[in-house]
Design an enzyme around this catalytic site. Structure first.
Site, PDB file in Angstrom:
ATOM      1  N   ARG A 162       0.840  -1.218   0.000  1.00 51.05           N
ATOM      2  CA  ARG A 162       0.000   0.000   0.000  1.00 51.05           C
ATOM      3  C   ARG A 162       0.868   1.258   0.000  1.00 51.05           C
ATOM      4  NH1 ARG A 162      -3.033  -3.709  -0.609  1.00 51.05           N
ATOM      5  NH2 ARG A 162      -5.133  -3.952   0.266  1.00 51.05           N
ATOM      6  N   SER A 232     -10.626  -0.954   3.186  1.00 48.95           N
ATOM      7  CA  SER A 232      -9.937  -1.082   4.476  1.00 48.95           C
ATOM      8  C   SER A 232      -9.590   0.307   4.997  1.00 48.95           C
ATOM      9  CB  SER A 232      -8.635  -1.866   4.325  1.00 48.95           C
ATOM     10  OG  SER A 232      -8.898  -3.148   3.834  1.00 48.95           O
ATOM     11  N   GLU A 327      -5.389   3.863   6.150  1.00 52.37           N
ATOM     12  CA  GLU A 327      -5.011   3.640   4.750  1.00 52.37           C
ATOM     13  C   GLU A 327      -5.378   4.843   3.865  1.00 52.37           C
ATOM     14  OE1 GLU A 327      -5.301  -0.531   2.857  1.00 52.37           O
ATOM     15  OE2 GLU A 327      -6.649   0.683   1.654  1.00 52.37           O
TER      16      GLU A 327
HETATM   17  N1  EPU Z   1     -11.031 -10.753  10.581  1.00 50.38           N
HETATM   18  C1  EPU Z   1     -11.747 -10.877  11.759  1.00 50.38           C
HETATM   19  N2  EPU Z   1     -12.715  -9.955  12.028  1.00 50.38           N
HETATM   20  C2  EPU Z   1     -12.997  -8.927  11.195  1.00 50.38           C
HETATM   21  C3  EPU Z   1     -12.262  -8.809   9.988  1.00 50.38           C
HETATM   22  C4  EPU Z   1     -11.273  -9.732   9.720  1.00 50.38           C
HETATM   23  O1  EPU Z   1     -11.523 -11.769  12.553  1.00 50.38           O
HETATM   24  O2  EPU Z   1     -13.888  -8.132  11.509  1.00 50.38           O
HETATM   25  C5  EPU Z   1     -10.020 -11.783  10.240  1.00 50.38           C
HETATM   26  C6  EPU Z   1     -10.510 -12.656   9.093  1.00 50.38           C
HETATM   27  O3  EPU Z   1     -11.275 -13.717   9.571  1.00 50.38           O
HETATM   28  C7  EPU Z   1      -9.229 -13.117   8.463  1.00 50.38           C
HETATM   29  C8  EPU Z   1      -8.277 -11.930   8.686  1.00 50.38           C
HETATM   30  O4  EPU Z   1      -8.848 -11.147   9.725  1.00 50.38           O
HETATM   31  O5  EPU Z   1      -8.706 -14.223   9.122  1.00 50.38           O
HETATM   32  C9  EPU Z   1      -8.039 -11.122   7.448  1.00 50.38           C
HETATM   33  O6  EPU Z   1      -9.263 -10.656   6.894  1.00 50.38           O
HETATM   34  P1  EPU Z   1      -9.512 -10.571   5.301  1.00 50.38           P
HETATM   35  O7  EPU Z   1      -9.165 -11.851   4.644  1.00 50.38           O
HETATM   36  O8  EPU Z   1     -10.894 -10.030   5.109  1.00 50.38           O
HETATM   37  O9  EPU Z   1      -8.430  -9.548   4.749  1.00 50.38           O
HETATM   38  P2  EPU Z   1      -7.824  -8.221   5.360  1.00 50.38           P
HETATM   39  O10 EPU Z   1      -6.426  -8.464   5.775  1.00 50.38           O
HETATM   40  O11 EPU Z   1      -8.743  -7.647   6.391  1.00 50.38           O
HETATM   41  C10 EPU Z   1      -6.782  -7.351   3.122  1.00 50.38           C
HETATM   42  C11 EPU Z   1      -6.759  -6.049   2.366  1.00 50.38           C
HETATM   43  C12 EPU Z   1      -8.031  -5.891   1.549  1.00 50.38           C
HETATM   44  C13 EPU Z   1      -8.122  -7.056   0.588  1.00 50.38           C
HETATM   45  C14 EPU Z   1      -8.135  -8.375   1.404  1.00 50.38           C
HETATM   46  C15 EPU Z   1      -8.102  -9.587   0.517  1.00 50.38           C
HETATM   47  C16 EPU Z   1      -5.416  -4.489   3.665  1.00 50.38           C
HETATM   48  C17 EPU Z   1      -5.421  -3.304   4.577  1.00 50.38           C
HETATM   49  N3  EPU Z   1      -6.604  -4.935   3.295  1.00 50.38           N
HETATM   50  O12 EPU Z   1      -7.840  -7.250   4.089  1.00 50.38           O
HETATM   51  O13 EPU Z   1      -7.906  -4.702   0.808  1.00 50.38           O
HETATM   52  O14 EPU Z   1      -9.283  -6.974  -0.206  1.00 50.38           O
HETATM   53  O15 EPU Z   1      -6.951  -8.429   2.237  1.00 50.38           O
HETATM   54  O16 EPU Z   1      -6.844  -9.692  -0.081  1.00 50.38           O
HETATM   55  O17 EPU Z   1      -4.344  -4.964   3.295  1.00 50.38           O
HETATM   56  C18 EPU Z   1      -8.408  -2.362   0.838  1.00 50.38           C
HETATM   57  O18 EPU Z   1      -7.200  -2.163   0.904  1.00 50.38           O
HETATM   58  O19 EPU Z   1      -9.244  -1.426   0.802  1.00 50.38           O
HETATM   59  C19 EPU Z   1      -8.909  -3.736   0.847  1.00 50.38           C
HETATM   60  C20 EPU Z   1     -10.206  -4.013   0.921  1.00 50.38           C
END
Ligand code: EPU
Length: 332
Positions: A162, A232, A327
């Site tokens: 990012r 995010s 972000e």
């Molecule tokens: N989780 C929770 N509770 C929540 C949210 C998440 O326990 O309320 C846990 C999920 O169960 C999972 C982990 O946290 O085990 C990660 O969650 P997720 O797979 O949804 O991905 P993320 O790390 O929250 C990142 C990117 C997203 C991207 C997804 C998929 C960042 C800041 N965000 O989210 O990007 O779509 O991975 O690759 O790196 C964005 O940047 O706007 C964005 C949406």
């Protein structure tokens, strides 16, 4: 056409109440240079807005805000291995992803990310194991301070998680005009990342991969057209291996992703554990299905967002000793 006192509330996906001193769309470098002349005479800084999906707008933006209205796609070169394709900054990101598969592959996993092509390199958008920087050959734009047209190779863009040079040294000084993509013609889908890893690799086509990613995003993330948000709201924090080990020992469920240097933690999980998921604070809340996404309701302002940001940062820091960085970028 240049307009004074222009409302930006409909031009940012968080729908923060905001007004710019002046606003204009531009379709060419010549028009952009003309607008720069106007801004200089009016003693206003010039700020470029993309799709408004990764910005935090202040209530009064004392600037001439400009937006690219060019959306051409041009094939520059093609051989058996790759296609080089120029795409104008104003092109809608998802529409480009859908059209990209006629030229080559790699960005299917980035389907449905809101915003424009010109904004994509700024924060090196990423999802499901792919970052856009891996498929960018170069970025061309206009540097406001030197009044020069400049092209940055992928290495010069200094893409990180990012992150890029456009967010750092060139912040508020560079108007991206077009992005040159280098797309391999062979389709080798990245499906190692959950939940794409449940797909049958042998059956995947470029179009079905785009559809799968679209379906996943629609099920997890709020549609900005219905529930205002900026994806995010915080970056996933990268901490030292030692810190990750200590936290994982105390919290065995904490999702930890190994990195070349240190480890990335799931910020959504940390925020969720602090009890923020789905709880409103005035017109803002962390989304009930994904605590990493901040949503707003009518009339929300930057001050409302900042108040919840601080609450979340303080709570996560108190409980886990980890500081979260937002972000979206401030647009003031
Ligand atoms: N989780 C929770 N509770 C929540 C949210 C998440 O326990 O309320 C846990 C999920 O169960 C999972 C982990 O946290 O085990 C990660 O969650 P997720 O797979 O949804 O991905 P993320 O790390 O929250 C990142 C990117 C997203 C991207 C997804 C998929 C960042 C800041 N965000 O989210 O990007 O779509 O991975 O690759 O790196 C964005 O940047 O706007 C964005 C949406």
């Amino acid at each position: 056409m240049l307009q004074q006192h222009f409302p930006l509330t409909d031009r940012n996906t968080l729908r923060l109440v905001s007004e710019a001193s002046a606003y204009a769309g531009f379709r060419s470098l010549a028009e952009l240079i003309q607008l720069q002349g106007y801004a200089t005479r009016a003693q206003l800084p010039l700020r470029v807005l993309g799709g408004g999906s990764n910005v935090l707008l202040s209530e009064k933006v004392n600037a001439l805000v400009v937006q690219s209205e060019s959306c051409r796609i041009q094939l520059v070169m093609q051989n058996d291995e790759v296609s080089l394709v120029d795409v104008d900054a104003g092109m809608n990101w998802h529409q480009w992803v859908e059209q990209s598969i006629a030229f080559g592959h790699g960005i299917e996993n980035l389907a449905l990310i809101p915003g424009t092509v010109g904004a994509a390199p700024v924060q090196n958008i990423g999802a499901y194991g792919v970052e856009v920087g891996e498929f960018i050959d170069s970025v061309t734009g206009y540097q406001l301070s030197t009044r020069q047209l400049r092209t940055f190779s992928a290495a010069e863009c200094r893409f990180g998680y990012r992150d890029s040079v456009f967010k750092r040294e060139l912040r508020n000084d560079f108007v991206i005009l077009r992005v040159r993509f280098r797309l391999p013609r062979r389709f080798s889908p990245v499906v190692s990342y959950a939940p794409l890893n449940s797909l049958n690799a042998a059956e995947i086509t470029p179009a079905s991969l785009i559809q799968a990613v679209t379906d996943i995003r629609m099920s997890k993330l709020p549609d900005p057209a219905n529930v205002p948000n900026a994806g995010s709201f915080f970056q996933n924090p990268v901490v030292s291996d030692e810190c990750a080990r200590q936290l994982a020992a105390r919290y065995p469920d904490l999702p930890v992703y190994a990195q070349p240097h240190g480890a990335k933690l799931a910020a959504g999980w940390l925020i969720d554990q602090c009890g923020f998921r789905g709880k409103p604070f005035g017109p803002v809340a962390m989304y009930e299905k994904q605590a990493l996404v901040l949503t707003t309701s009518a009339g929300a302002t930057l001050a409302d967002v900042r108040a919840l940001q601080k609450r979340v940062q303080d709570s996560v820091y108190e409980k886990f000793g980890v500081w979260l960085e937002p972000e979206p970028q401030l647009f003031a």
